[in-house]
Enzyme design. Structure first.
Site, PDB file in Angstrom:
ATOM      1  N   HIS A  16       0.814  -1.228   0.000  1.00 23.35           N
ATOM      2  CA  HIS A  16       0.000   0.000   0.000  1.00 23.35           C
ATOM      3  C   HIS A  16       0.842   1.271   0.000  1.00 23.35           C
ATOM      4  O   HIS A  16       0.339   2.356  -0.277  1.00 23.35           O
ATOM      5  CB  HIS A  16      -1.033  -0.015   1.147  1.00 23.35           C
ATOM      6  N   ASP A  20      -0.672  -7.394   1.316  1.00 24.63           N
ATOM      7  CA  ASP A  20      -0.020  -6.086   1.479  1.00 24.63           C
ATOM      8  C   ASP A  20       1.492  -6.264   1.642  1.00 24.63           C
ATOM      9  O   ASP A  20       2.045  -6.087   2.727  1.00 24.63           O
ATOM     10  CB  ASP A  20      -0.639  -5.369   2.694  1.00 24.63           C
ATOM     11  N   GLY A  25       2.902   6.123   8.858  1.00 21.64           N
ATOM     12  CA  GLY A  25       4.316   6.358   8.554  1.00 21.64           C
ATOM     13  C   GLY A  25       5.190   5.193   8.988  1.00 21.64           C
ATOM     14  O   GLY A  25       6.357   5.125   8.638  1.00 21.64           O
ATOM     15  N   SER A  68       4.122   2.133   8.344  1.00 23.71           N
ATOM     16  CA  SER A  68       3.757   1.114   7.351  1.00 23.71           C
ATOM     17  C   SER A  68       4.961   0.597   6.598  1.00 23.71           C
ATOM     18  O   SER A  68       5.876   1.359   6.274  1.00 23.71           O
ATOM     19  CB  SER A  68       2.818   1.725   6.313  1.00 23.71           C
ATOM     20  N   GLY A  69       4.921  -0.694   6.291  1.00 32.28           N
ATOM     21  CA  GLY A  69       6.017  -1.298   5.530  1.00 32.28           C
ATOM     22  C   GLY A  69       7.171  -1.692   6.416  1.00 32.28           C
ATOM     23  O   GLY A  69       8.035  -2.463   6.021  1.00 32.28           O
TER      24      GLY A  69
HETATM   25  N1  ARG Z   1      -1.376   2.278   7.235  1.00 33.59           N
HETATM   26  C1  ARG Z   1      -0.481   2.992   8.083  1.00 33.59           C
HETATM   27  C2  ARG Z   1       0.624   3.615   7.257  1.00 33.59           C
HETATM   28  O1  ARG Z   1       0.439   3.818   6.090  1.00 33.59           O
HETATM   29  C3  ARG Z   1       0.081   2.173   9.155  1.00 33.59           C
HETATM   30  C4  ARG Z   1      -0.980   1.670   9.991  1.00 33.59           C
HETATM   31  C5  ARG Z   1      -0.553   0.973  11.164  1.00 33.59           C
HETATM   32  N2  ARG Z   1      -1.521   1.287  12.131  1.00 33.59           N
HETATM   33  C6  ARG Z   1      -1.619   0.770  13.330  1.00 33.59           C
HETATM   34  N3  ARG Z   1      -2.515   1.231  14.113  1.00 33.59           N
HETATM   35  N4  ARG Z   1      -0.786  -0.178  13.683  1.00 33.59           N
HETATM   36  O2  ARG Z   1       1.634   4.031   7.764  1.00 33.59           O
END
Ligand code: ARG
Length: 450
Positions: A257, A304, A398, A400-401
């Protein structure tokens, strides 16, 4: 006529009498001065020159003494020996197998007993089993040993100390392993080979970092240099966008994503080191491979995962190197303690930070995570939940990944999850959801050969 200048605790005394009462703590500099016809005093510029030279001389001496007494350097050795009471198992051929882990851990524990119980206990840092190979007499072990010796200790002496302790104590230090004493060989590795040897293994940290308290990336604990050496930042047009993990010197794994904002490799770069600015290393991206089945539709977070191939190789150091990937068959138990790291927001929708943060989270079973009040059945086998049902500690935007990692009993770190999604951050009953790496282990191998 001789003229002397004494320098003592920062003051100089000029006198014409030569004999000095106590020379023990006083540095005496004797100079012959030319006197002009009428005067008796040394010219001021000469005094200045003398003071400056004395200070420089002292600084040099102190510097050299402290260098030799207090300066330590890592020295690396490779020890090989034969274990006679364990038959060779083909599973020893791969470092990630349970069999390899079990025997290596036994050997590393023995090594630690050997040296911790000797006069070298304070110089011993760690051991790492490098290979277990077949031998008609049993299993041939190759283990890297790291010590911190004072620079003043000669290489030959250090080697002979390590060698003699090893010979004296190895046989008797393990209740389980039979070591054939006559096969013990010890060679010193030069710094470069030693560094390379250790840094080329995945999942190793230079030091053992201790962790205190439960923290969150939201208001969490700052990471220290070398603590999470596999953490990368992937950046879109030069701005941090997502986390990623180093899995080899040219490949990163991250979340699919992250590339919703753009998939052209030219726009992406990767940086390494705990600070975004300035980073330890920076690389261009050659190729981005997004999982074929990822469709990017919300709320479908399946598949993902993405791979990033770098345009040039990362130079592996103790601060930047790879994490290990678990075998596809590896089972992650509920309540296992893991760490998530990232530069993401400290609170929902907040800005990212410059220094990497870490949080300890616990694996939550899919059954619990799929409860109606939690994620009500949307958690698939390719995902895993980690965090706390009471909330508070979590990854956030932030992150993510980025990596969710777990250490095995040898202290080697494995990538078990990739930060994927969550309902806001740190909310009760809404733990973080991660891509389950074991589900994609074969996919990663098929694309990268790793
Ligand atoms: N989708 C989020 C990103 O793009 C990360 C989400 C993780 N969220 C969480 N509550 N663990 O950075």
């Amino acid at each position: 006529m001789p003229h002397s200048v004494l320098w003592s605790s920062g003051r100089y005394i000029s006198q014409t009498k030569d004999p000095l009462p106590d020379l023990s703590l006083v540095l005496k500099v004797q100079i012959l001065t030319q006197m002009d016809s009428g005067g008796r005093n040394v010219k001021p510029w000469k005094i200045a020159v003398i003071i400056v030279s004395v200070i420089i001389g002292l600084a040099l001496i102190i510097g050299l003494i402290s260098y030799f007494l207090c300066h330590y350097q890592d020295r690396y050795y490779n020890a090989t020996f034969l274990i006679t009471n364990v038959p060779y198992d083909p599973q020893y051929g791969r470092q990630t197998t349970e069999e390899f882990r079990y025997l290596s851990q036994e050997i590393e524990t023995t090594m630690s007993k050997v040296f911790k119980g000797s006069f070298l206990s304070r110089k011993y840092i760690r051991s790492h089993v490098v290979a277990l190979s077949p031998d008609p007499g049993g299993v041939l072990v190759s283990v890297a040993l790291v010590f911190k010796f004072a620079s003043a200790d000669s290489k030959a002496t250090s080697w002979s100390h390590v060698n003699s302790v090893l010979r004296r104590r190895l046989e008797t230090s393990s209740t389980f392993l039979n070591v054939d004493q006559s096969t013990i060989k010890l060679t010193e590795l030069n710094k470069e080979n030693g560094d390379n040897l250790i840094n080329n293994f995945c999942g190793i940290r230079k030091e053992a970092f201790s962790f205190s308290g439960v923290e969150r990336i939201t208001d969490g604990q700052r990471a220290r240099d070398g603590e999470w050496p596999w953490q990368a930042s992937i950046q879109l047009d030069g701005t941090h966008y997502c986390g990623a993990s180093v899995i080899s010197n040219t490949w990163l794994v991250t979340a699919a994503h992250c590339f919703k904002a753009g998939r052209e490799p030219r726009r992406w770069t990767a940086s390494f080191g705990i600070l975004l600015r300035p980073p330890k290393q920076r690389k261009y991206v050659r190729r981005i491979i997004i999982h074929e089945k990822y469709n990017g539709l919300v709320p479908d977070h399946e598949y993902d995962i993405a791979l990033v191939e770098l345009a040039s190789s990362i130079e592996f150091t103790s601060d930047v190197h790879s994490v290990c990937l678990p075998e596809a068959s590896y089972i992650l138990r509920d309540n296992t303690s893991c760490f998530v790291t990232g530069w993401g927001a400290l609170r929902n929708d907040g800005p990212s930070v410059n220094q990497l943060r870490q949080a300890e989270v616990k694996i939550i079973s899919t059954a619990v995570c799929n409860r109606p009040q939690v994620y009500a059945g949307v958690i698939t086998p390719g995902m895993l939940c980690a965090g706390y049902l009471e909330g508070r500690v979590d990854a956030c935007q932030g992150d993510s990944g980025g990596p969710l990692v777990k250490a095995n009993s040898r202290g080697i770190w494995y990538l078990v999850g990739i930060v994927s999604w969550g309902d806001e951050c740190g909310k009760a009953d809404k733990p973080g959801v991660y891509t389950r790496v074991t589900s994609y282990r074969d996919w990663i191998a098929s694309k990268t050969g790793i």
